[in-house]
Design an enzyme around this catalytic site. Structure first.
Site: not given
Length: 318
Positions: A101, A231, A294
Site C-alpha cells: 500500500d 493522502y 488488499h
C-alpha cells in the site's frame, strides 16, 4: 532465535519506532494505511528464522513514531528520507525493501530516487505508475470518481477524522482492514466513506479480535491525522517528482497483488499489471497474483512469506 525487539531510531529529523528480529541481510518491511509494524508480524518471524535481519518501522505519522502536524511533512521525499536514514543507522549500503500500500509507494520512490541503496524490491497491492505530466494525482482522481471516493474525502484536513470519530477505534479498524468489496471504494452521494463501509458480524479466519485490538489501541494513542496526511500530500508529490518524469524502476522487482483487491478488476488495474506499459516502466519485473484481497500479508501470510523468501534467495549471499 531472539524475540522481536523494539527501539526508536532518529532519522531525517524525527524518531521512528522499529520492530526488529534476526541477523543477516537487512530486509525492511514498510506497512500501509491504516496499519503499523504489526501488520508484518507473520513475515518478521518467518524471515528472521530463515536468516535475515528484519526491520519493520511504524512509518512517520503512525504508531509509536513521530507524527509531524503539517501534511507537507508527508511527501515521498520525507518518506524516502526516513528509510535512507534507517539504512544509514544500520550501516547498510543496501537493503531488500518490501512494501504494501503506502509502503509500496515508498518502495517505488526509494528505487526511483536511490536505486543504489535497493538490493531488491517486493511490492504488494500498488503498482508503479508513470507520472502524468498533465494532471495532478489527487485532482484527477476527484474529477474521475467524485467526492464519494475515499481519496477525495481524505483530502480536506479534519473531514475524515470527524467522520471516524463517530465510531470507536476498534470499529473503525474493522471497517477499514476487513474490506471485502472488490469495486472502487466510493460512498454514495452525501455519505462519508467510513459510514458506507460495513462492520462484519463475523471475523475472517486470518485475523482475531485481539489482533485487531492492537491496531485500535495504537490509533487511539496516535489518532488518524498522520496516516491521512499521506493522502493530503499527493498533489505536492506530483509537483516534487517532476524531475523523474518518464524514469524507470531499474532494480529487480517482485510485485504481488490480490485478485480481489479494491478496483483490481474494474479500474483497468489487472490489464495494466499484466500489460506492456508496467513492464516497460519496471523492466526487471516478476508478477504474482494471489487469491486474496488488499491486506495480503495478513490474509495470505504464508503464501506472501514464501514468495518473499523465493525472491530473496535469488540473490547470492555476500
Amino acid at each position: 532465535m531472539h524475540e522481536v525487539s523494539h527501539q526508536r531510531v532518529k532519522t531525517n529529523g524525527i524518531w521512528l519506532h522499529i520492530a526488529e528480529q534476526g541477523t543477516g541481510p537487512l530486509v525492511l518491511l514498510l506497512h500501509g494505511f491504516p496499519e503499523i509494524w504489526y501488520s508484518w508480524r507473520h513475515q518478521i518471524s518467518f524471515l528472521a528464522t530463515h536468516g535475515y535481519h528484519v526491520v519493520a518501522p511504524d512509518l512517520r505519522g503512525y504508531g509509536d513514531s513521530d507524527s509531524p502536524v503539517s501534511p507537507t511533512s508527508y511527501t515521498v521525499m520525507h518518506l524516502v528520507g526516513d528509510i535512507i536514514g534507517l539504512l544509514d543507522h544500520f550501516g547498510e549500503q543496501q537493503a531488500f525493501i518490501v512494501g504494501h500500500d503506502w509502503g509500496a509507494v515508498i518502495g517505488w520512490h526509494l528505487a526511483l530516487f536511490r536505486p543504489e541503496r535497493v538490493k531488491g524490491l517486493i511490492n504488494l497491492s500498488v503498482p508503479y505508475y508513470s507520472r502524468n505530466p498533465n494532471a495532478k494525482f489527487a485532482e484527477s482522481l476527484i474529477r474521475t470518481y467524485g467526492d464519494g471516493f475515499y481519496i477525495s474525502q481524505f483530502q480536506e484536513p479534519g473531514r475524515a477524522e470527524r467522520a471516524f470519530a463517530r465510531y470507536d477505534y476498534l470499529t473503525v479498524i474493522k471497517k477499514l482492514l476487513l474490506i471485502t468489496q472488490t469495486d472502487n471504494l466510493i460512498a454514495p452521494p452525501g455519505m462519508e466513506i467510513i459510514d458506507y463501509l460495513r462492520t462484519l458480524s463475523r471475523l475472517p479466519p486470518w485475523i482475531t479480535e485481539e489482533e485487531l485490538q492492537v491496531y485500535a489501541d495504537k490509533f487511539q494513542e496516535s489518532g488518524f491525522t498522520g496516516a491521512l496526511n499521506y493522502y493530503r500530500a499527493m498533489d505536492l508529490n506530483w509537483e516534487l517528482t517532476t524531475p523523474w518524469q518518464g524514469s524507470k524502476i531499474t532494480v529487480p522487482v517482485k510485485f504481488m497483488v490480490g485478485k480481489n483487491d479494491l478496483g483490481f478488476e474494474v479500474s483497468g488495474v489487472r490489464q495494466y499489471v499484466e500489460g506492456n506499459i508496467f513492464r516497460s516502466l519496471v523492466p526487471n519485473l516478476e508478477i504474482v497474483i494471489l487469491d486474496g484481497h488488499h491486506f495480503l500479508q495478513q490474509e495470505k501470510h504464508q503464501e506472501v512469506s514464501e514468495e518473499i523468501l523465493l525472491f530473496l534467495r535469488k540473490f547470492p549471499a555476500e
